[in-house]
Design an enzyme around this catalytic site. Structure first.
Site, PDB file in Angstrom:
ATOM      1  N   GLU A 105       3.568  -7.762   7.784  1.00  0.00           N
ATOM      2  CA  GLU A 105       2.320  -8.421   7.410  1.00  0.00           C
ATOM      3  C   GLU A 105       2.485  -9.560   6.417  1.00  0.00           C
ATOM      4  O   GLU A 105       1.796  -9.621   5.398  1.00  0.00           O
ATOM      5  CB  GLU A 105       1.326  -7.386   6.865  1.00  0.00           C
ATOM      6  CG  GLU A 105       0.924  -6.363   7.897  1.00  0.00           C
ATOM      7  CD  GLU A 105      -0.340  -5.597   7.517  1.00  0.00           C
ATOM      8  OE1 GLU A 105      -0.674  -5.538   6.330  1.00  0.00           O
ATOM      9  OE2 GLU A 105      -0.991  -5.067   8.436  1.00  0.00           O
ATOM     10  N   GLU A 131       0.988  -0.823  14.114  1.00  0.00           N
ATOM     11  CA  GLU A 131       0.084   0.010  13.307  1.00  0.00           C
ATOM     12  C   GLU A 131      -1.291  -0.033  13.946  1.00  0.00           C
ATOM     13  O   GLU A 131      -1.732  -1.093  14.415  1.00  0.00           O
ATOM     14  CB  GLU A 131      -0.070  -0.520  11.869  1.00  0.00           C
ATOM     15  CG  GLU A 131       1.106  -0.323  10.965  1.00  0.00           C
ATOM     16  CD  GLU A 131       0.867  -0.852   9.544  1.00  0.00           C
ATOM     17  OE1 GLU A 131      -0.305  -0.962   9.121  1.00  0.00           O
ATOM     18  OE2 GLU A 131       1.861  -1.156   8.878  1.00  0.00           O
ATOM     19  N   TYR A 161      -6.704  -2.957  13.134  1.00  0.00           N
ATOM     20  CA  TYR A 161      -7.616  -1.911  12.664  1.00  0.00           C
ATOM     21  C   TYR A 161      -9.039  -2.163  13.146  1.00  0.00           C
ATOM     22  O   TYR A 161      -9.983  -1.990  12.395  1.00  0.00           O
ATOM     23  CB  TYR A 161      -7.526  -1.815  11.136  1.00  0.00           C
ATOM     24  CG  TYR A 161      -6.187  -1.265  10.681  1.00  0.00           C
ATOM     25  CD1 TYR A 161      -5.983   0.105  10.596  1.00  0.00           C
ATOM     26  CD2 TYR A 161      -5.110  -2.099  10.387  1.00  0.00           C
ATOM     27  CE1 TYR A 161      -4.763   0.636  10.202  1.00  0.00           C
ATOM     28  CE2 TYR A 161      -3.876  -1.579   9.996  1.00  0.00           C
ATOM     29  CZ  TYR A 161      -3.714  -0.209   9.905  1.00  0.00           C
ATOM     30  OH  TYR A 161      -2.497   0.317   9.530  1.00  0.00           O
ATOM     31  N   ASP A 214       0.810  -1.215   0.000  1.00  0.00           N
ATOM     32  CA  ASP A 214       0.000   0.000   0.000  1.00  0.00           C
ATOM     33  C   ASP A 214       0.851   1.277   0.000  1.00  0.00           C
ATOM     34  O   ASP A 214       0.688   2.143   0.852  1.00  0.00           O
ATOM     35  CB  ASP A 214      -0.901  -0.058   1.252  1.00  0.00           C
ATOM     36  CG  ASP A 214      -1.889   1.084   1.317  1.00  0.00           C
ATOM     37  OD1 ASP A 214      -2.345   1.529   0.247  1.00  0.00           O
ATOM     38  OD2 ASP A 214      -2.203   1.528   2.444  1.00  0.00           O
ATOM     39  N   LYS A 272      -4.261   8.041   6.454  1.00  0.00           N
ATOM     40  CA  LYS A 272      -4.269   7.728   7.885  1.00  0.00           C
ATOM     41  C   LYS A 272      -3.264   8.570   8.676  1.00  0.00           C
ATOM     42  O   LYS A 272      -3.038   8.330   9.862  1.00  0.00           O
ATOM     43  CB  LYS A 272      -3.986   6.245   8.103  1.00  0.00           C
ATOM     44  CG  LYS A 272      -5.111   5.351   7.572  1.00  0.00           C
ATOM     45  CD  LYS A 272      -4.992   3.921   8.045  1.00  0.00           C
ATOM     46  CE  LYS A 272      -6.027   3.039   7.376  1.00  0.00           C
ATOM     47  NZ  LYS A 272      -5.774   2.829   5.939  1.00  0.00           N
TER      48      LYS A 272
HETATM   49  C1  BDP Z   1      -1.371  -2.399   6.620  1.00  0.00           C
HETATM   50  C2  BDP Z   1      -0.037  -2.172   5.954  1.00  0.00           C
HETATM   51  C3  BDP Z   1       0.200  -0.723   5.552  1.00  0.00           C
HETATM   52  C4  BDP Z   1      -1.063  -0.122   5.029  1.00  0.00           C
HETATM   53  C5  BDP Z   1      -2.097  -0.113   6.140  1.00  0.00           C
HETATM   54  C6  BDP Z   1      -3.412   0.515   5.701  1.00  0.00           C
HETATM   55  O1  BDP Z   1       1.027  -2.655   6.730  1.00  0.00           O
HETATM   56  O2  BDP Z   1       1.236  -0.683   4.607  1.00  0.00           O
HETATM   57  O3  BDP Z   1      -0.865   1.169   4.524  1.00  0.00           O
HETATM   58  O4  BDP Z   1      -2.351  -1.426   6.556  1.00  0.00           O
HETATM   59  O5  BDP Z   1      -4.287  -0.222   5.227  1.00  0.00           O
HETATM   60  O6  BDP Z   1      -1.951  -3.441   5.927  1.00  0.00           O
HETATM   61  O7  BDP Z   1      -3.560   1.714   5.808  1.00  0.00           O
END
Ligand code: BDP
Length: 588
Positions: free
Chosen positions: A400, A493, A456, A152, A558
């Protein structure tokens, strides 16, 4: 690998500036180095170009330089480079985020020389990062190459970091490895000096920050020095000694190099992450090397500003998501005391992952990817480059990967072993776990020293349902803890896309600045009450460019800051929070 500096025995010439650039069969045009070519070229067909491209410039060699060996050193070329001097091939390198250099002594002439770089930005299932590579026939039967990023962030390419001519004496210091044993305020520092050619004697002096010599010795390629009254490198309170290494020939200095280094301990004990024997709490970010116009090209200006924004927020750490960052940024972090989780380029190790959060079982990742060789190479190059930085406290072997699929453990076990064997300071190693491989489904966590979670809940899952998100998060963290009670857990994250300037009376409206704050508050309610939860790295420090897709609005949004570094509401929220959360002993 040594960072290029001028010393009394070495000359350094920076070739940064305007080079010539072209795609195959085109005319040369100006291009800034360092910098990604993509955004400098404006038009979409160029910005999204995949295939070979060329860079060229001229440089001068003097008589003085020819008395030494002449090296050509690249901070990075993304992703593959073949280099020639005066149209004679001098070497090649694959991997877009690590430095490489060639001895070009025999290829250069006195006076003007031409350097040409033939590069390409193809990513496929043998490279890191992983891309889906295809070729289609376009108009006039022309082959059009395409890379669909399996990750991404935008596939920026070009000469991303400085290019330098570096002269070294005939017998020279090739590498330095610093390790130490700390007992209270005493240190036994061990230095290993790799020499090419011969070295009659090596003199080492260690200087403190006042340039006072605190230890000195003369001997062979491995020497041990004692330092009293050591000042340790501390998070956000860095202290760097400098080792001055000299090769002596009949008492004369033949080569010299100066290596800065800090001293601190890192240890994982009772599910805590200890730095200098105290439980450290990570406050910071996953980041990207991504700025307007430069793309992924080095911008020291942007880096200094980012460091200051991170300090303003009260952060103390970041992860080099999802590739090794520039040496300039690493030296800055080391100098300023930022704690770094240093990541390889291993991202996209997940077949058929889209935004559906489903894995397609028909193509097992570990049976279809051929990235092992590239993965070993980047681990080797990253550790060789960054091994002496006190700021680096952990290696991240991958981001990931598909660890819920059979084969993950066998893929990773030898890579963790390699990293642990290569690291002279024996730092912890981790990989960063994806939501699709939660506790109970993941197969590789036994290898990782810290449970690093990208989660998330409240965004991709439980969207606009923060009550449900808290419950799901709590349950999963507790599940991990039951499986690995000794391992610390942290967020590498967590985040929510937020369009700067979008507001709503209803705080529960995704994409608004209010929701981003609510999302973080909900997550903090859960993690603040868990003693073995040792850190929070938000996703992301700033908005960044990605490939196109209906889940991205001119990139990933984000960030706590916009791409041009204006703060969103959440930036202020974190400033308040992090300035009141201590670096040490937060949970005790
Ligand atoms: C995770 C990834 C990151 C993405 C993020 C997202 O590690 O690179 O940018 O989620 O979805 O999957 O914002």
């Amino acid at each position: 690998m040594l960072y290029p500096i001028a010393t009394q025995t070495r000359q350094l010439i920076d070739l940064s500036g305007i080079w010539q650039f072209k795609f195959a069969e085109q005319d040369w045009q100006p291009m800034a180095v360092p910098g990604s070519f993509n955004d400098q070229l404006v038009l979409s067909e160029y910005k999204n170009y995949i295939g070979d491209f060329f860079y060229q410039t001229k440089f001068f060699v003097t008589e003085e330089m020819l008395k030494q060996r002449v090296f050509l050193r690249f901070g990075s070329v993304t992703h593959y480079a073949e280099v020639s001097i005066n149209h004679k091939n001098v070497g090649k390198h694959s991997g877009g985020f690590t430095p490489f250099e060639f001895d070009i002594t025999d290829a250069v002439v006195l006076g003007e020389n031409i350097v040409t770089v033939k590069a390409n930005n193809i990513l496929d299932d043998t490279t890191l990062p992983v891309g889906n590579y295809t070729e289609i026939e376009g108009e006039n039967g022309k082959i059009i190459k395409k890379v669909d990023e399996n990750f991404d962030f935008f596939n920026y390419a070009g000469i991303h970091r400085p290019v330098r001519i570096w002269t070294k004496p005939l017998n020279y210091i090739d590498d330095i490895t610093v390790t130490y044993e700390l007992k209270g305020d005493q240190a036994k520092v061990n230095l290993i000096v790799d020499v090419i050619g011969k070295a009659e004697q090596i003199r080492i002096s260690i200087l403190d920050e006042q340039d006072q010599v605190v230890a000195t010795s003369i001997g062979g390629k491995e020497q041990c020095l004692n330092i009293e009254n050591v000042i340790r490198w501390q998070p956000m309170n860095a202290y760097l000694y400098r080792a001055v290494i000299e090769i002596l020939e009949s008492g004369k200095v033949e080569d010299s190099y100066i290596e800065p280094f800090g001293m601190r301990t890192v240890e994982i004990k009772n599910n805590q992450f200890l730095i200098n024997d105290k439980p450290f709490y990570f406050k910071g970010y996953g980041r990207h090397e991504d700025t307007h116009i430069n793309g992924r090209g080095l911008s020291n200006t942007a880096n200094v500003m980012d460091i200051n924004l991170m300090k303003w927020q009260g952060a103390n750490s970041f992860r080099t998501s999802h590739y090794p960052y520039s040496e300039e940024m690493m030296r800055l972090a080391d100098r300023e005391g930022f704690v770094v989780i240093d990541e390889t380029t291993a991202v996209g190790l997940m077949n058929n992952f889209g935004f559906t959060l489903q894995i397609d079982q028909s193509r097992n990742t570990w049976e279809t990817l051929n990235t092992h060789e590239a993965h070993r190479q980047v681990i080797r190059e990253l550790i060789k480059r960054d091994k002496n930085y006190a700021c680096v406290v952990m290696w991240s072997i991958a981001n990931e990967p598909s660890t819920a699929e059979k084969g993950a453990y066998d893929y990773f076990a030898p890579l963790f072993e390699l990293a642990r064997e290569l690291d002279p300071q024996k730092r912890p190693c981790c990989y960063v776990n994806i939501l699709l491989a939660p506790a109970g489904k993941d197969e590789a966590m036994a290898l990782s020293d810290v449970i690093c979670l990208n989660r998330y809940y409240g965004w991709y899952k439980n969207t606009a349902d923060l009550v449900g998100a808290k419950k799901a998060l709590q349950e999963e963290i507790e599940h991990w803890h039951r499986l690995f009670p000794e391992k610390p857990i942290m967020f590498t994250e967590y985040g929510a896309d937020t369009i700067a300037g979008l507001h709503d009376m209803d705080f529960n409206t995704p994409f608004t600045e209010e929701y981003q704050v609510e999302y973080y508050k909900a997550n903090h309610e859960v993690i603040d009450a868990i003693p073995y939860f040792v850190g929070e790295h938000v996703w992301n420090f700033a908005d960044f460019q990605t490939k196109y897709g209906i889940f991205r609005v001119q990139g990933n949004k984000k960030g706590l800051f916009t791409r041009t570094r204006e703060p969103k509401l959440a930036a202020h929220y974190f400033k308040d929070r992090w300035n009141s959360v201590p670096d040490f002993d937060y949970k005790s």
